[in-house]
Design a protein around this motif. Structure first.
Motif, PDB file in Angstrom:
ATOM      1  N   GLY A  64       0.718  -0.880   0.020  1.00  0.00           N
ATOM      2  CA  GLY A  64       0.207   0.244   0.070  1.00  0.00           C
ATOM      3  C   GLY A  64       1.009   1.334  -0.402  1.00  0.00           C
ATOM      4  N   TYR A  65       2.291   0.995  -0.422  1.00  0.00           N
ATOM      5  CA  TYR A  65       2.863   2.401  -0.730  1.00  0.00           C
ATOM      6  C   TYR A  65       2.961   2.901  -2.239  1.00  0.00           C
ATOM      7  CZ  TYR A  65       3.234   2.392   4.627  1.00  0.00           C
ATOM      8  OH  TYR A  65       2.468   2.292   5.249  1.00  0.00           O
ATOM      9  N   PRO A  66       2.489   3.296  -2.850  1.00  0.00           N
ATOM     10  CA  PRO A  66       2.335   2.924  -4.462  1.00  0.00           C
ATOM     11  C   PRO A  66       4.021   4.283  -5.044  1.00  0.00           C
ATOM     12  CG  PRO A  66      -0.124   3.846  -3.622  1.00  0.00           C
ATOM     13  CD  PRO A  66       0.953   3.720  -2.601  1.00  0.00           C
TER      14      PRO A  66
ATOM     15  N   ASN B 392      -3.275   1.371  -0.095  1.00  0.00           N
ATOM     16  CA  ASN B 392      -2.986   2.669   0.241  1.00  0.00           C
ATOM     17  C   ASN B 392      -3.464   3.836   0.103  1.00  0.00           C
ATOM     18  OD1 ASN B 392      -1.576   1.084  -2.089  1.00  0.00           O
ATOM     19  ND2 ASN B 392      -2.296   1.773  -3.872  1.00  0.00           N
ATOM     20  N   ASP B 402      -5.331  10.934  -2.460  1.00  0.00           N
ATOM     21  CA  ASP B 402      -4.672  10.346  -2.212  1.00  0.00           C
ATOM     22  C   ASP B 402      -6.141   9.268  -1.338  1.00  0.00           C
ATOM     23  OD1 ASP B 402      -3.137   9.969  -4.629  1.00  0.00           O
ATOM     24  OD2 ASP B 402      -1.170  10.209  -2.860  1.00  0.00           O
TER      25      ASP B 402
END
Lengths: 266, 477
Positions: A64-66, B392, B402
């Motif tokens: 989850g750290y794009p 994310n 985001d």
């Protein structure tokens, strides 16, 4: 995530390839990388190892750290200037580059096309050996029974359970046996194993049990993540049970193939 | 919105998972139940090509429906109303219960008999009715068992899958007056049937869920095996159906393909024992059927998923449960550990919209991303991709672009952010990587024996004495 191996077209045998070894192979299993090089060179191919390679970025991507994943992926994009195939001895990292890089750079007008073109020429090692090099070499090893564990990404995103299977089946002296619930995950899942240690342990313990029970002398896999997880768990259980010799052995498929088919068996 | 008692805070997710993992009996239960259900499904789809074709069709129907959701919902309301079915819109759980209570008060209802409905679980219907002095009794056998035990369903199709027949025998002998202990499954089912048969006759209202709502005909389709759904929707004078807004399809001809993949994926049945199509209340001269039929259409956060091009796929779900049946994590911890109405992979991707990501984000991480769920999903929801997206979102900077969901950023910690920044730096700067990996190999003797969660279950990972790049360099010389 769709299995697309069936629809993929493969190039003719090239003169040169890039080897993208992956961070795990570079640091923890270099012999597997070396054996992959040997397998490719034996076919008359020049193997190039871009020195700038580090990691494909998957750990951050799936955690989850794009942005962090993109930064690492970005640093790898220019390592393959020639139009040669990029061969990866890991279905998981291969799937990252082939299927997830294009998504990671989807909105990038400049890099997007470059990334999509790169993704098209990324091949997992066993896929490359079967479909491009038509691997066929006499088996020089002794009779043995092995089980194949295919990582989930290799299986479901790359269809590599079929190519790994085909390679093992091509060896006359090797019997392949199948562990119960062969399709089930080994419980590694990258940072999942750290975030949810109990659940991960429960899953990998079951995997070890099914592999021990299936009558195989060894588990062969094309993915180091799964191998380290499964073998590490088996070794821990051996320690706890006070067993002197390992109850489960394993090997990367590149090493297994090379050892059995090379002229001077190691 | 008040917090339903079937919802447990996320902080205790790990603990609940742990308690099942450490219980060999429960783990064996789940394992054999999952093996059984996987086998049943597999037997229904012997031909890979047929399966993939059906999944394409079912997925296309669901995406087609969602693409025109607002229009279809209006058409559904028009046609239901024309058929004499009263339509109510509920923005959240509170609204849904208030609508049901209004109806119940108007008809002076004291007892409600319920067919299986996960949406009614989602709004905590039973407890809200109980608080208002109205008995709401489950008539689906599995739901009846969990209600009797004071529990919530642990699976969306098989609510009592976590219970052994011994536990059910014990439960019945304790809770149902005059019933002796028996482990015989037929006897147990007979006990349930006898109790419930009386309750159908006594109930003032029947409540049901909806599997598919057909816009063009104004019909509600209900899939079931026990006949209790038909009883609930025909015997009491009033029938209230409750469902999420995403369950609408455009045409009646869209139902058979969805029904086919639903039953085959869920329980491995070619068809269910009952399939009900409800199109109007009792007409003059008809001998049975309810005098009033109501439909409550619930949003409860679904529009948040709908508004996002990627997350909209979440709403394609037809609630077959195949994703949980094939999930290695669900198989180890069971449904209750998730603490949400919908457990397993679908629970991890739908719950953030219903409850907020802040309340549910650990579920998105409780997956190895193995893709087994995505592989079996009959409507091709890209579950693994959606899990990554939710990860994310959970860790996005709350004020950044985001962070788009209710509760985005709730899982962000300074430590993890710093660790991944550092990681990214090392692996994107060749010099740093070279130095780090070189020292790891050189200092391999100093590799820690205790590697935290990794070595809790495994032997330590030790770098090789020489990296591949060193070996290759040496080889070239």
């Amino acid at each position: 995530m769709e299995l697309d191996a069936a629809g993929r077209s493969y190039p003719a045998k090239p003169s040169d390839v890039y080897l993208y070894a992956t961070c795990l192979v570079d640091q923890f299993a270099p012999e597997a990388g070396l054996d992959a090089v040997r397998l490719l060179e034996r076919e008359g191919i020049t193997v190039h190892f871009p020195e700038g390679q580090t990691c494909c970025g998957q750990p951050a991507y799936s955690s989850g750290y794009p942005d962090e994943a993109r930064a690492v992926a970005r640093s790898q994009l220019d390592l393959f200037p020639e139009p040669w195939p990029v061969v990866v001895p890991s279905g998981s990292c291969g799937a990252m580059m082939r299927h997830h890089y294009p998504k990671l750079f989807e909105d990038d007008m400049v890099l997007g096309p470059q990334v999509r073109a790169l993704a098209e020429r990324v091949f997992e090692l066993t896929e490359f050996l079967v479909h491009v090099l038509h691997f066929a070499h006499p088996d020089r090893g002794e009779q043995c029974t092995v089980a194949l564990h295919t990582s989930c990404h290799a299986r479901r995103e790359m269809g590599c359970h079929e190519t790994s299977s085909a390679l093992l089946d091509s060896l006359d002296q090797v019997d392949v046996t199948e562990q119960a619930r062969v399709e089930e995950c080994c419980g590694f899942g990258g940072t999942f194993s750290i975030r949810f240690p109990e659940i991960s342990e429960a899953i990998v313990s079951d995997k070890v049990e099914s592999l021990r029970a299936c009558g195989a002398q060894k588990v062969v896999s094309a993915d180091c993540g799964c191998l380290f997880n499964i073998l590490g768990r088996a070794a821990k259980l051996d320690q706890q049970a006070g067993r002197a010799s390992p109850s489960l052995e394993g090997e990367h498929i590149a090493s297994f193939l090379w050892r059995r088919t090379s002229e001077a068996p190691r | 919105m008040s917090q339903p008692i079937n919802f447990h805070p996320v902080e205790s997710f790990k603990e609940r998972g742990r308690s099942v993992v450490n219980d060999p009996a429960q783990r064996k239960n789940f394992r054999s139940a999952m093996d059984f259900l996987q086998g049943k499904r597999r037997a229904q789809f012997p031909e890979r090509q047929e399966l993939e074709g059906l999944r394409d069709l079912a997925s296309a129907i669901r995406r087609y429906s969602l693409a025109q959701l607002p229009t279809l919902l209006e058409q559904l309301e028009r046609n239901l109303t024309a058929n004499g079915i009263q339509v109510h819109w509920a923005e959240n759980a509170e609204d849904a219960n208030a609508i049901a209570l209004d109806i119940a008060r108007r008809v002076q209802a004291r007892k409600i008999i319920k067919g299986k409905s996960m949406v009614s679980e989602e709004v905590d219907f039973n407890h809200r009715m109980q608080e208002a002095g109205i008995e709401a009794l489950e008539s689906d056998m599995g739901e009846y068992i969990v209600q009797l035990a004071g529990e919530a369903p642990s699976h969306i199709i098989m609510p009592a899958i976590h219970k052994t027949k011994q536990q059910i025998a014990q439960l019945f002998s304790e809770k149902v007056p005059g019933v002796p202990y028996s482990e015989d499954v037929d006897t147990l089912i007979q006990v349930g049937r006898q109790v419930l048969r009386r309750k159908f006759a006594e109930a003032d209202i029947g409540l049901s869920g909806v599997n598919f709502a057909v816009a063009e005909t104004g019909s509600l389709c209900l899939v079931e095996n026990e006949g209790n759904g038909r009883m609930c929707t025909t015997v009491p004078k009033v029938h209230i159906a409750i469902t999420g807004i995403e369950k609408v399809v455009a045409k009646l001809e869209h139902v058979p393909p969805l029904y086919s993949v639903l039953t085959r994926s869920a329980t491995g049945q070619a068809v269910t024992t009952y399939f009900n199509i409800i199109t109007r209340p009792r007409q003059p001269g008809e001998k049975d059927g309810p005098e009033e039929v109501h439909l409550i259409l619930l949003d409860n956060g679904r529009t948040q998923a709908y508004a996002d091009a990627q997350l909209r796929a979440t709403l394609q779900c037809i609630r077959c449960g195949a994703c949980m049946n094939h999930c290695p994590v669900y198989a180890r911890i069971g449904g209750h550990a998730y603490g949400t109405t919908y457990p397993g992979p679908i629970g991890a991707i739908i719950s953030p919209h219903l409850r907020g990501l802040d309340q549910t984000y650990p579920l998105a991480f409780a997956s190895t991303l193995c893709g087994a769920c995505t592989e079996v999903c009959p409507v091709r929801i890209p579950i693994t991709e959606l899990l990554v997206r939710l990860r994310n979102e959970a860790q996005a900077r709350p004020d950044s672009e985001d962070a788009t969901l209710r509760g985005s950023g709730a899982g962000r910690t300074k430590l993890a952010t710093a660790v991944w920044r550092g990681w990214s730096l090392v692996y994107s700067r060749l010099g740093l990587y070279r130095m780090t990996s070189w020292s790891m190999s050189r200092g391999r003797a100093l590799s820690p024996i205790d590697q935290g969660a990794w070595t809790r279950s495994r032997t330590p990972l030790v770098p090789a004495p020489k990296r591949l790049r060193d070996l290759l360099r040496k080889r070239r010389k």
